[in-house]
Design an enzyme around this catalytic site. Sequence first.
Site, mmCIF file in Angstrom:
data_model
loop_
_atom_site.group_PDB
_atom_site.id
_atom_site.type_symbol
_atom_site.label_atom_id
_atom_site.label_comp_id
_atom_site.label_asym_id
_atom_site.label_seq_id
_atom_site.Cartn_x
_atom_site.Cartn_y
_atom_site.Cartn_z
ATOM 1 N N HIS A 1 44.168 42.034 4.250
ATOM 2 C CA HIS A 1 44.142 43.513 4.324
ATOM 3 C C HIS A 1 43.737 43.881 5.760
ATOM 4 C CE1 HIS A 1 44.118 47.450 2.667
ATOM 5 N NE2 HIS A 1 43.048 47.432 1.914
ATOM 6 N N HIS B 1 54.222 43.294 3.800
ATOM 7 C CA HIS B 1 53.517 44.377 3.111
ATOM 8 C C HIS B 1 53.796 44.295 1.618
ATOM 9 C CE1 HIS B 1 51.926 48.358 2.188
ATOM 10 N NE2 HIS B 1 51.229 48.185 3.291
ATOM 11 N N ASP C 1 48.657 46.536 11.361
ATOM 12 C CA ASP C 1 47.654 45.614 11.913
ATOM 13 C C ASP C 1 48.203 44.770 13.064
ATOM 14 O OD1 ASP C 1 45.520 46.326 10.254
ATOM 15 O OD2 ASP C 1 46.364 45.152 8.620
HETATM 16 C C1 LIG Z 1 50.460 41.956 3.153
HETATM 17 C C2 LIG Z 1 50.641 40.773 2.216
HETATM 18 C C3 LIG Z 1 49.266 40.348 1.690
HETATM 19 C C4 LIG Z 1 51.510 41.222 1.032
HETATM 20 O O1 LIG Z 1 51.481 40.170 0.095
HETATM 21 P P1 LIG Z 1 52.581 40.123 -1.055
HETATM 22 O O2 LIG Z 1 52.770 41.447 -1.666
HETATM 23 O O3 LIG Z 1 52.207 38.996 -1.953
HETATM 24 O O4 LIG Z 1 53.899 39.783 -0.198
HETATM 25 P P2 LIG Z 1 55.279 39.180 -0.698
HETATM 26 O O5 LIG Z 1 55.584 39.602 -2.085
HETATM 27 O O6 LIG Z 1 56.273 39.488 0.362
HETATM 28 O O7 LIG Z 1 54.962 37.609 -0.705
HETATM 29 C C5 LIG Z 1 55.952 36.670 -1.071
HETATM 30 C C6 LIG Z 1 55.654 35.344 -0.396
HETATM 31 O O8 LIG Z 1 55.813 35.520 1.022
HETATM 32 C C7 LIG Z 1 54.631 35.109 1.681
HETATM 33 N N1 LIG Z 1 54.400 35.989 2.816
HETATM 34 C C8 LIG Z 1 54.287 37.339 2.805
HETATM 35 N N2 LIG Z 1 53.956 37.781 4.033
HETATM 36 C C9 LIG Z 1 53.859 36.676 4.822
HETATM 37 C C10 LIG Z 1 53.514 36.491 6.168
HETATM 38 N N3 LIG Z 1 53.195 37.502 6.971
HETATM 39 N N4 LIG Z 1 53.484 35.231 6.653
HETATM 40 C C11 LIG Z 1 53.806 34.192 5.861
HETATM 41 N N5 LIG Z 1 54.105 34.313 4.564
HETATM 42 C C12 LIG Z 1 54.140 35.547 4.056
HETATM 43 C C13 LIG Z 1 53.528 35.302 0.650
HETATM 44 O O9 LIG Z 1 52.383 34.541 0.959
HETATM 45 C C14 LIG Z 1 54.227 34.867 -0.610
HETATM 46 O O10 LIG Z 1 54.232 33.474 -0.648
HETATM 47 P P3 LIG Z 1 54.116 32.665 -2.066
HETATM 48 O O11 LIG Z 1 55.300 33.099 -2.867
HETATM 49 O O12 LIG Z 1 54.149 31.223 -1.634
HETATM 50 O O13 LIG Z 1 52.813 33.084 -2.681
HETATM 51 C C15 LIG Z 1 51.365 39.595 2.957
HETATM 52 O O14 LIG Z 1 52.595 40.064 3.471
HETATM 53 C C16 LIG Z 1 50.529 38.991 4.047
HETATM 54 O O15 LIG Z 1 49.705 38.098 3.769
HETATM 55 N N6 LIG Z 1 50.696 39.460 5.325
HETATM 56 C C17 LIG Z 1 49.889 38.990 6.432
HETATM 57 C C18 LIG Z 1 48.529 39.679 6.427
HETATM 58 C C19 LIG Z 1 48.645 41.132 6.831
HETATM 59 O O16 LIG Z 1 49.272 41.482 7.821
HETATM 60 N N7 LIG Z 1 47.970 41.989 6.041
HETATM 61 C C20 LIG Z 1 47.924 43.438 6.339
HETATM 62 C C21 LIG Z 1 48.824 44.217 5.427
HETATM 63 S S1 LIG Z 1 48.855 45.921 5.845
#
Ligand SMILES: CC(C)(COP(=O)(O)OP(=O)(O)OC[C@H]1O[C@@H](n2cnc3c(N)ncnc32)[C@H](O)[C@@H]1OP(=O)(O)O)[C@@H](O)C(=O)NCCC(=O)NCCS
Length: 422
Positions: free
Chosen positions: A259, A305, A360
């Site tokens: 987050h 996201h 971010d």
């Molecule tokens: C924001 C976040 C937590 C959303 O998570 P989410 O809703 O589960 O995202 P998704 O549905 O797209 O995830 C599907 C897969 O892609 C992966 N994925 C998503 N964003 C990713 C990223 N930036 N880098 C690598 N892998 C990523 C997830 O870990 C997940 O993997 P899994 O199936 O092995 O568990 C995720 O995109 C993330 O961890 N981003 C990086 C941290 C970040 O920037 N957070 C601030 C958000 S405002």
Amino acid sequence: MLHDTFAAGLDALRAERAALIEHHGRRITSEVTVSQAARGMRGVAALICDTSVVDPDRGLVIRGVPVLDLIDKLPEDVFHLLLTGALPSAAQRAALQHDLAARAAVPDAVWKVLRAMPKDAHPMAMLSAGLLALEDQSAFRRRYSEGLAREDYWRPALDDALALIAELPALAAGLYRIRYGKGKPLVYDPELDWAANFCRMLGVEDERFYRAMRIAVILQSDHEGGNVCAFACHTVGSVLSNPYLAVSAGFNGLSGPLHGLASQESILWVNGAIERYGGIPNVPHVEEYTWDTLNAGRIVPGYGHAVLRGQDPRFTGMVEYGLRYFGADEVFGTVVRMSEVVPKVLKAHGKAKNPYPNVDAVMGAVWHHFGITELPYYTVPFAVSLSLGLLAQLVINRALGSPIVRPRSVTSEWIREQAERD
Ligand SMILES: CC(C)(COP(=O)(O)OP(=O)(O)OC[C@H]1O[C@@H](n2cnc3c(N)ncnc32)[C@H](O)[C@@H]1OP(=O)(O)O)[C@@H](O)C(=O)NCCC(=O)NCCS
């Protein structure tokens, strides 16, 4: 004055909610599958929040206004909009600014608490602790213990909201100065607006920083009701824990790397690339660096996201400002270069549903440019910004008499039994 404005719309607000429940109470907002229950309730619409909406394609829309149409306003205006549904008149804005300036002093006892914390305490832990140390000021706590009618909950909640919004820049800037040995905390200047005060109390007097801070705060001021920070604040507030406790809980939620902490992590990641390639990396370098991160089983911070599926306007809005005023900055330039290349890599990787940079990915480059180079601090301005939305939502919920948040959980055994019965 804000109390009067909010009170004037109160009957309509309550009537609207009553009508919604009476006429549409049985309408289904979402079904919940076992997979959703097991995977963070993603996509389950189980909250009502009118301050803003995150449209998967358009991004943040505050009270019907796309956030990029608000960036020429002041954060004070946006708080008024979040809370009441309307931007303030000039007189309403002046009254709000006057009120905030009058409430902005942070007592010495709070600085003592922060100074007593371990030297390597995380700034977000200090921010949360600072709020808890301010909690004895809560009008809500005092008025509730004196015997407060349910219909009046919103009044001391709004008192606390105003006090918190006033105190947060001073607290956030003061903890920066204490934590990083920058000198004594500075005090609020009533001649300056709220965001400019935050910059000045950090120790940076620069009109360009004031403008960047106003934009950053507005872009991060709210993100509907279901993000971890807002949901945690809402849940804790729903049991009538006072706003200091509820906002502190929300901030603790913001402090995770998935987050708001991504703000710190993303610049760490960007700096790693600058170091490895000796400056702004070229396209093949960014591809290599991103693949190395993914192949090591790590996430790319600042990308992806849970709700958005298109570009994050909070990212594009801040980048637009940066390109105009400090496009040559190395960290900022690397952020921009990465934003052009990383999405292609994430798409090829094939996992993230949203391959684009989120807010971010860029905010840290702004703080860095203006001399705030201590990366662990970067989630703090995000928290200060988001307090506007958290507190608007909280006051509205107290005005509506929103009941406690208490969903049920089921056991794995129950799911198997249900499946066997079908
Ligand atoms: C924001 C976040 C937590 C959303 O998570 P989410 O809703 O589960 O995202 P998704 O549905 O797209 O995830 C599907 C897969 O892609 C992966 N994925 C998503 N964003 C990713 C990223 N930036 N880098 C690598 N892998 C990523 C997830 O870990 C997940 O993997 P899994 O199936 O092995 O568990 C995720 O995109 C993330 O961890 N981003 C990086 C941290 C970040 O920037 N957070 C601030 C958000 S405002």
